[in-house]
Write a protein that holds these residues in place. Sequence first.
Motif, PDB file in Angstrom:
ATOM      1  N   LYS A 281       0.831  -1.195   0.000  1.00  0.00           N
ATOM      2  CA  LYS A 281       0.000   0.000   0.000  1.00  0.00           C
ATOM      3  C   LYS A 281       0.866   1.246   0.000  1.00  0.00           C
ATOM      4  O   LYS A 281       2.001   1.230   0.449  1.00  0.00           O
ATOM      5  N   THR A 282       0.287   2.297  -0.478  1.00  0.00           N
ATOM      6  CA  THR A 282       1.013   3.559  -0.541  1.00  0.00           C
ATOM      7  C   THR A 282       1.031   4.238   0.817  1.00  0.00           C
ATOM      8  O   THR A 282       0.094   4.109   1.585  1.00  0.00           O
ATOM      9  N   ARG A 283       2.107   4.952   1.095  1.00  0.00           N
ATOM     10  CA  ARG A 283       2.104   5.840   2.242  1.00  0.00           C
ATOM     11  C   ARG A 283       1.791   7.240   1.727  1.00  0.00           C
ATOM     12  O   ARG A 283       2.293   7.650   0.699  1.00  0.00           O
ATOM     13  N   ILE A 284       0.951   7.923   2.484  1.00  0.00           N
ATOM     14  CA  ILE A 284       0.535   9.236   2.013  1.00  0.00           C
ATOM     15  C   ILE A 284       1.027  10.308   2.976  1.00  0.00           C
ATOM     16  O   ILE A 284       0.905  10.152   4.191  1.00  0.00           O
ATOM     17  N   CYS A 311      -7.012   1.849   3.019  1.00  0.00           N
ATOM     18  CA  CYS A 311      -6.471   1.553   1.702  1.00  0.00           C
ATOM     19  C   CYS A 311      -5.004   1.970   1.591  1.00  0.00           C
ATOM     20  O   CYS A 311      -4.350   1.685   0.598  1.00  0.00           O
ATOM     21  N   PHE A 312      -4.513   2.672   2.593  1.00  0.00           N
ATOM     22  CA  PHE A 312      -3.122   3.114   2.546  1.00  0.00           C
ATOM     23  C   PHE A 312      -2.391   2.554   3.751  1.00  0.00           C
ATOM     24  O   PHE A 312      -3.007   2.237   4.764  1.00  0.00           O
ATOM     25  N   VAL A 315      -1.292   7.374   6.651  1.00  0.00           N
ATOM     26  CA  VAL A 315      -1.640   8.701   6.156  1.00  0.00           C
ATOM     27  C   VAL A 315      -1.148   9.717   7.174  1.00  0.00           C
ATOM     28  O   VAL A 315      -1.507   9.645   8.335  1.00  0.00           O
ATOM     29  N   VAL A 451      -6.254   5.411  -5.355  1.00  0.00           N
ATOM     30  CA  VAL A 451      -6.528   4.177  -4.636  1.00  0.00           C
ATOM     31  C   VAL A 451      -6.393   2.964  -5.551  1.00  0.00           C
ATOM     32  O   VAL A 451      -5.862   1.936  -5.165  1.00  0.00           O
TER      33      VAL A 451
END
Lengths: 452, 304
Positions: A281-284, A311-312, A315, A451
């Motif tokens: 998952k992405t880090r935001i 979803c991340f 954040v 996403v």
Amino acid sequence: MIDRLIQFAAACRAADLRVSTAELIDCHQHLQCVDLVDEARFKTVLRANFAKSRRDQAAFDRVYDLFFHGPGAGEDESPQQMDAEAVADLFSRAGIGGDDLDAALLDFVTGDPASFLQVLQDLDQQADASSASGVKSNLGQLAGRMQVMLRINAIQRGLARLPDGTGQAPAAASISRRLDQARGLLTRENRPYNDGLRQVRSHHKHYQGLGEQPFSSLTPAEIEQMRDVIQQLVRKLRDRMGRRFAASRRGGLDVRKTLRRAGRFQGVPLVLSYRRRPLRKTRIVALCDVSGSVWSAARFMLHLLYSLQDCFSSVHSFAFVSGTTDITEIFAHNEVNCALEKVLASPDIGFDALTDYGEVFYEFRQHHMHRINRKTTVIIVGDGRSNYQHPRESILAEIREKARRIIWLNPEPEAFWGTGDSEMHTYKAHCHEVRTCQNLNQLIDFIEELVL
Amino acid sequence: MEFESIEDVTCRLERAGYIPSREIATVVFLAAATQKPILVEGPAGGGKTELARAVARCLGRDKIRLQCYEGLDEAKALYEWEYAKQLLYTQMIKEKINDLIAGADSIAEAVERIAEQEDAFFSERFILARPLLQAISSDKPVVLLIDEIDKADPEFEAFLLELLSEFQVSIPELGIRKARHIPMVVLTSNNYRDMSDALKRRCIHLYIDYPEPELEKRIIRLKLPGIDEALADRLVCAVNHIRELDMKKRPCISETLDWAQALMVLNIGELSCQAVSDTLNVICKYRADAQLVRQSMDKVLSAK
């Protein structure tokens, strides 16, 4: 040959190109393979080895031209080395000379640019120094540049007024050329070439009416309505996300499980089972301008981001006007709307202050740079209006080096970018993606892409 | 079959149906001469992949292509053990295994005997070679095209480094595999993200920009031999003008070719407002772009 090449590599490094020794060796090897009579070919070889992305190429071309074609290139065969004394004589006859600036320009004309470049460097750093003392503006810098420019003009005029007939006309012309170069250096503004930039202009019309209405003109009732729409959207996105990842999570064979299952068929492994891979998952990291006009866009962005938090992988969010405040905690412990209220009420943000992006980036670098790594997507929500203060775009460039992506959402229509105090075009050069984010439909587009 | 000089590269690429600029020819020559990978960047549709194909054709080598995407891993790029086949074989030779361990006194001894046969199971026979392994274990030299490397994850990029600098891969069960013939490697990237410095350091960089008008005309004539000269000229001028507009996706050489072909099929010999308008979908991939071109139609048509 090899000495020149090493010198050139050093020049490239000074221009922020990353040239390693291995590349230097390769380049030297390559140069022996080609016929060097053809300059285009020579340049191609150097460029293929030293500039390894499109953005670097512009910088490389500049260094190349300066190094091989600029003043001072090939010192010994330069057409006319100007006689320092003669020029000094000309200067004094034209009534020029005396202070340091004149001396620096005199040096520049006679082929020693160091002191003039020092003047330029001082001018550049002036803005940084003054911001520490509390007064922030780049007016001092502008005034300084103006002064130098006026001086150059004065010298050119003075030389032109000199009585002719002593045979110094060609010398005066070449001095004038050198002075033009000095002015060029002074007024040049560097903006890196950004080829990877993605600029999103159109959007799908997900929702009629509400979806098209600018955030800034929503009534309280409509904001309530918006909440429902966002809730619905969040559910839909989560659904799609789940299905999508289920399909792509197959890993290598799980031997233990396969053998266990084989037991059912008298030891014949009829059914193979596979390991499931953990989700990537992405880090935001989100930086939100919360000053007046921009806040309405930032709040919906934050609302969506936090509703989709699972979803991340993480954040982190920061709000700023003139200084940054970490608002991650507030959102972690409060329901979204309540958190939004709290952020607005928080005293650290300084609503009355003027937005200062340069300062914000500077603070961010001081305290939060460690949050950024190769997996981080940095989202900046703001209009890029810095109230004529130093934009410090170099920090954004630094962030770009470390982050996976930088995406800038601007709540202003594109036609307004770069007008007045907007530094959008300056910042744009360092972003991977810029979008207008004026209404819900545009925001939805962005979130979906982020996403999915 | 190797290239002799830069002129030779130009000449042979042209014969293979690819007209290179001087820069492209130089870089291809250098890469072939020093056995280094080429990292090709540039706008989509500019002939990056085509270059690899043409190089393969004119060197008379096979082309092996690895398409990158997010989530691509070693198992799909390098090799995978064929588990199903291994298990099936184990079942089929069960009797044999029983024979093997028939006289064993203890379990330890039985295990020892089976272990001696281990090689039979972890051998070439059960390896499913994916593009990268195919490329280095091929009997003949090949051209390896690693397409859209920017779409792959950074981890995969790191994994490629061993292959690109040493031309070898390590398979834990079999040891290190060295390339029999060093393949010519072409990596393409659309600038979706920046490549790591380590990868860039190992490659020669090439940026394929929109072609010069002269070059573009030659390419059109080469690919569409039947085209009317005047039409080709007008077409190139118009496309060059369209590229200057502020579009989302600027038309590249492949779009120009598609357009020229469309006009030929429709038997249109003259670029008129109507003709351009009708065939605009071929070069504009977004509605907004098409609108933009329609708005500045006059300038496009009068472009010289």
